[in-house]
Design a protein around this motif. Structure first.
Motif, PDB file in Angstrom:
ATOM      1  N   TYR A 219       7.331 -31.575 -38.179  1.00 30.11           N
ATOM      2  CA  TYR A 219       6.573 -31.027 -37.188  1.00 30.11           C
ATOM      3  C   TYR A 219       5.617 -31.787 -36.468  1.00 30.11           C
ATOM      4  O   TYR A 219       4.867 -31.222 -35.936  1.00 30.11           O
ATOM      5  CB  TYR A 219       6.111 -29.379 -37.522  1.00 30.11           C
ATOM      6  CG  TYR A 219       7.087 -28.469 -38.098  1.00 30.11           C
ATOM      7  CD1 TYR A 219       8.223 -28.085 -37.126  1.00 30.11           C
ATOM      8  CD2 TYR A 219       7.489 -27.935 -39.426  1.00 30.11           C
ATOM      9  CE1 TYR A 219       9.104 -27.015 -37.646  1.00 30.11           C
ATOM     10  CE2 TYR A 219       8.320 -27.315 -39.807  1.00 30.11           C
ATOM     11  CZ  TYR A 219       9.218 -26.762 -38.958  1.00 30.11           C
ATOM     12  OH  TYR A 219      10.181 -25.877 -39.385  1.00 30.11           O
ATOM     13  N   ALA A 220       5.859 -33.134 -36.596  1.00 30.18           N
ATOM     14  CA  ALA A 220       5.090 -33.915 -35.845  1.00 30.18           C
ATOM     15  C   ALA A 220       5.300 -33.859 -34.580  1.00 30.18           C
ATOM     16  O   ALA A 220       4.482 -34.864 -33.965  1.00 30.18           O
ATOM     17  CB  ALA A 220       4.742 -35.343 -36.557  1.00 30.18           C
ATOM     18  N   GLY A 221       6.009 -33.412 -33.785  1.00 25.63           N
ATOM     19  CA  GLY A 221       6.537 -33.446 -32.403  1.00 25.63           C
ATOM     20  C   GLY A 221       7.387 -34.471 -32.152  1.00 25.63           C
ATOM     21  O   GLY A 221       7.571 -35.466 -32.952  1.00 25.63           O
ATOM     22  N   ALA A 222       8.256 -34.352 -31.123  1.00 28.57           N
ATOM     23  CA  ALA A 222       9.202 -35.424 -30.757  1.00 28.57           C
ATOM     24  C   ALA A 222       9.675 -35.175 -29.519  1.00 28.57           C
ATOM     25  O   ALA A 222       9.523 -34.100 -28.764  1.00 28.57           O
ATOM     26  CB  ALA A 222      10.691 -35.084 -31.542  1.00 28.57           C
ATOM     27  N   PRO A 223      10.293 -36.267 -28.716  1.00 30.81           N
ATOM     28  CA  PRO A 223      10.690 -36.036 -27.403  1.00 30.81           C
ATOM     29  C   PRO A 223      12.061 -35.437 -27.441  1.00 30.81           C
ATOM     30  O   PRO A 223      12.910 -35.520 -28.213  1.00 30.81           O
ATOM     31  CB  PRO A 223      10.984 -37.810 -27.095  1.00 30.81           C
ATOM     32  CG  PRO A 223      11.020 -38.493 -28.422  1.00 30.81           C
ATOM     33  CD  PRO A 223      10.390 -37.559 -29.367  1.00 30.81           C
ATOM     34  N   LEU A 224      12.225 -34.580 -26.196  1.00 35.18           N
ATOM     35  CA  LEU A 224      13.510 -33.921 -26.074  1.00 35.18           C
ATOM     36  C   LEU A 224      14.011 -34.013 -24.482  1.00 35.18           C
ATOM     37  O   LEU A 224      13.029 -33.140 -23.924  1.00 35.18           O
ATOM     38  CB  LEU A 224      13.105 -32.626 -26.572  1.00 35.18           C
ATOM     39  CG  LEU A 224      14.417 -31.557 -26.683  1.00 35.18           C
ATOM     40  CD1 LEU A 224      15.372 -32.089 -27.797  1.00 35.18           C
ATOM     41  CD2 LEU A 224      14.091 -30.138 -26.227  1.00 35.18           C
ATOM     42  N   ASP A 225      14.927 -34.554 -24.238  1.00 32.47           N
ATOM     43  CA  ASP A 225      15.539 -34.555 -22.605  1.00 32.47           C
ATOM     44  C   ASP A 225      14.225 -34.606 -21.720  1.00 32.47           C
ATOM     45  O   ASP A 225      14.313 -33.707 -20.817  1.00 32.47           O
ATOM     46  CB  ASP A 225      16.124 -33.020 -22.545  1.00 32.47           C
ATOM     47  CG  ASP A 225      17.275 -33.067 -23.378  1.00 32.47           C
ATOM     48  OD1 ASP A 225      17.812 -34.109 -23.826  1.00 32.47           O
ATOM     49  OD2 ASP A 225      17.778 -31.767 -23.634  1.00 32.47           O
ATOM     50  N   GLY A 226      13.454 -35.804 -22.004  1.00 32.85           N
ATOM     51  CA  GLY A 226      12.498 -35.767 -20.897  1.00 32.85           C
ATOM     52  C   GLY A 226      10.896 -35.006 -21.124  1.00 32.85           C
ATOM     53  O   GLY A 226      10.115 -35.145 -20.397  1.00 32.85           O
ATOM     54  N   TRP A 227      10.914 -34.022 -21.893  1.00 26.92           N
ATOM     55  CA  TRP A 227      10.043 -33.341 -22.409  1.00 26.92           C
ATOM     56  C   TRP A 227       9.465 -33.695 -23.768  1.00 26.92           C
ATOM     57  O   TRP A 227      10.054 -34.647 -24.420  1.00 26.92           O
ATOM     58  CB  TRP A 227      10.292 -31.735 -22.712  1.00 26.92           C
ATOM     59  CG  TRP A 227      10.879 -30.869 -21.415  1.00 26.92           C
ATOM     60  CD1 TRP A 227      12.003 -31.204 -20.581  1.00 26.92           C
ATOM     61  CD2 TRP A 227       9.929 -30.061 -20.687  1.00 26.92           C
ATOM     62  NE1 TRP A 227      12.003 -30.136 -19.488  1.00 26.92           N
ATOM     63  CE2 TRP A 227      10.680 -29.646 -19.521  1.00 26.92           C
ATOM     64  CE3 TRP A 227       8.563 -29.572 -20.765  1.00 26.92           C
ATOM     65  CZ2 TRP A 227      10.085 -28.693 -18.900  1.00 26.92           C
ATOM     66  CZ3 TRP A 227       8.136 -28.611 -20.020  1.00 26.92           C
ATOM     67  CH2 TRP A 227       8.875 -28.325 -18.755  1.00 26.92           C
ATOM     68  N   LEU A 228       8.444 -33.382 -24.238  1.00 28.30           N
ATOM     69  CA  LEU A 228       7.902 -33.641 -25.531  1.00 28.30           C
ATOM     70  C   LEU A 228       7.848 -31.919 -26.174  1.00 28.30           C
ATOM     71  O   LEU A 228       7.103 -31.149 -25.678  1.00 28.30           O
ATOM     72  CB  LEU A 228       6.476 -33.854 -25.326  1.00 28.30           C
ATOM     73  CG  LEU A 228       5.566 -34.039 -26.906  1.00 28.30           C
ATOM     74  CD1 LEU A 228       6.328 -35.269 -27.736  1.00 28.30           C
ATOM     75  CD2 LEU A 228       4.257 -34.198 -26.495  1.00 28.30           C
ATOM     76  N   ALA A 229       8.398 -32.068 -27.350  1.00 27.32           N
ATOM     77  CA  ALA A 229       8.467 -30.815 -28.080  1.00 27.32           C
ATOM     78  C   ALA A 229       7.092 -31.124 -28.977  1.00 27.32           C
ATOM     79  O   ALA A 229       7.090 -31.807 -29.902  1.00 27.32           O
ATOM     80  CB  ALA A 229       9.475 -30.755 -29.229  1.00 27.32           C
TER      81      ALA A 229
END
Ligand code: HEC
Ligand code: HEC
Ligand code: HEC
Length: 429
Positions: A219-229
């Motif tokens: 759950y440290a965050g990740a890029p996703l299709d141009g977004w940041l989760a």
């Protein structure tokens, strides 16, 4: 003498690899007759299918429900989602309950071949028997659609499914969810949902170069299709820590007064998925994540953070000579400014938003280019500005808001980050 030994060793190694990889095909069965499944089980399956976002991957826009055909980028080529309607020829109509359960729990198809982890079986494996049976009942009672599977574009040798056995040895933790005795029932329910059917980590946890979630960075965050989760752990950059109530509001309604709205892929997670779960389940998720992000320890700072954000809301008047301030006042302030004028769905201050506080400008740029639509909430939405603002305008706005609404350092590389996200057919000089 040495060469034959080496070759013999290699052959042995290959043989043992394929022995490890080998899984039997399970006997095809005719599709179960209508009426075999209790309506309550089918209804539970419908709820779980929504929470698991099966449609997001297995139904393409304009295509038949559950017909598959969505290309997912694995980093090594495209993997296409498959037809999971009960068509016996092109779907999973001749899969027994055992075959379906094996796919969900072990990532192995009915014919014995290994499935790729873009299908989040690594999470679905955590589901208990009743939930897996309910999903089977739901899919077996959908209309069968004829839609042959598309061939993946993953290159040799990575397209060899036997290799997935090695991937599983390294990265897959099989087994259903096990309750943590020291935690409450609600916490365990939240963990069961999060790690299992709703697979929050599939988007919010960074992956290694083999496409596996990094367990040491959950759950440290990740890029996703141009977004940041964004991160959902203690490193979440929002000025106000996500409390249990904040998370509940956001996951239940798509909106948290002290943070903002769910946009991008998260909008669908909330409005198409979690919306089908009972309040107690959404609260369980909030309990689980608010425990994991250490928000209780930061609660004492909430009032100060809110006051600081409020003080940063009205700093633009008098700065009109700065292009960023000028753009903000003319294009954005009508909605994001004074409380009496503020549309109901708009949060108090942009200074509360993760989109401004995050080290990556991704979500700010996406929001400005494409706008925000929150179908669950009446009132004005935010239009996309792709046709109204140039890349330079958006970069100036981004720098201006970042410097006036956060203490964070300037975002580097804005022009490239904006150009990469702009819809290809709209260029503004
Ligand atoms: C993130 C996208 C994604 C989501 C979400 C997803 N799937 Fe899939 N699924 C895939 C892909 C891609 C494949 C094909 C994998 C492969 O080729 O190895 C697949 C394969 C499968 C298979 C194997 C079918 C076959 O023909 O081999 C089943 C069964 C399945 N999914 C069921 C589900 C169910 C049930 C859900 C929801 C609870 C779900 N999937 C959610 C992407 C997804
Ligand atoms: C399909 C990918 C995906 C899944 C699955 C997903 N998220 Fe998200 N999530 C995102 C993206 C992208 C954003 C950023 C969108 C935005 O800021 O509006 C986000 C934003 C969030 C935020 C807001 C964070 C912040 O600081 O603004 C929270 C909280 C959140 N997700 C929780 C969850 C939980 C809990 C789950 C599982 C129940 C989950 N997400 C599942 C993609 C996903
Ligand atoms: C027509 C009203 C309207 C206008 C004009 C508008 N916005 Fe918004 N904006 C909204 C609404 C509604 C939301 C969603 C609710 C929220 O997050 O406060 C939103 C959300 C946002 C967010 C995301 C906050 C979050 O984390 O959820 C950002 C960033 C943002 N707006 C920036 C801008 C910028 C920059 C401009 C000018 C280019 C602008 N807005 C113009 C209505 C508007």
């Amino acid at each position: 003498m040495r060469l034959p030994i080496a070759i013999g060793f290699l052959v042995l190694l290959l043989l043992s690899c394929f022995t490890v990889a080998w899984r039997p095909a399970l006997t095809p069965e005719p599709p179960p007759p209508a009426g075999r499944f209790a309506p309550a089980l089918v209804a539970l399956g419908a709820q779980l299918a929504a929470a698991g976002n099966c449609a997001g991957c297995h139904t393409v826009a304009g295509g038949p429900a559950w017909g598959g055909g969505l290309g997912l980028d694995t980093g090594f080529g495209l993997a296409y989602s498959t037809n999971i309607s009960p068509d016996p020829v092109t779907g999973i109509g001749n899969w027994s309950q055992a075959a379906f359960t094996r796919a969900m729990r072990e990532g192995v198809a009915r014919d014995g071949s290994h499935l790729l982890p873009v299908f989040p079986y690594t999470h679905f494996a955590k589901l208990g028997d009743e939930d897996v049976n309910a999903l089977y009942a739901f899919f077996m009672t959908r209309p069968a659609v004829h839609a042959p599977d598309r061939v993946n574009t993953i290159q040799f040798p990575l397209n060899l499914r036997a290799l997935q056995a090695g991937w599983k040895l390294l990265f897959f933790d099989p087994g259903t969810y096990r309750n943590v005795a020291a935690r409450s029932e609600a916490w365990n329910r939240g963990a069961y949902l999060a790690e299992g059917i709703t697979h929050c980590a599939a988007c919010h946890t960074p992956r290694n170069r083999f496409g596996a979630e990094q367990l040491n960075a959950a759950y440290a965050g990740a890029p996703l299709d141009g977004w940041l989760a964004p991160p959902l752990d203690a490193t979440n950059p929002a000025p106000v820590a996500w409390s249990q109530q904040d998370l509940y509001d956001y996951l239940r309604t798509g909106e948290s007064e002290r943070h903002g709205v769910a946009a991008g892929a998260m909008a669908s997670v909330v409005h198409d998925g979690l919306a089908r779960l009972p309040d107690s389940d959404v609260m369980a998720l909030a309990i689980y994540f608010s425990d994991g992000n250490g928000s209780a320890a930061r609660a004492a700072g909430t009032a100060a953070a809110l006051a600081l954000a409020e003080s940063r809301r009205l700093v633009d008047v008098g700065k009109e000579t700065q292009s960023g301030a000028n753009l903000y006042l003319s294009a954005c302030a009508s909605c994001h400014y004074s409380p009496p004028m503020r549309p109901p769905a708009v949060q108090g201050s942009l200074a509360l938003s993760t989109a401004i506080a995050a080290s990556d400008p991704a979500n700010f740029i996406q929001t400005v280019l494409y706008g925000v639509g929150n179908p669950g909430v009446p009132g004005p939405y935010m239009p996309g500005f792709a046709t109204a603002l140039s890349d330079t305008d958006i970069a100036q706005l981004a720098s201006y808001l970042r410097s006036t609404r956060s203490d964070q350092p300037a975002w580097p590389g804005l022009p490239a980050a904006i150009a990469a996200r702009r819809p290809p057919h709209i260029t503004i000089q």
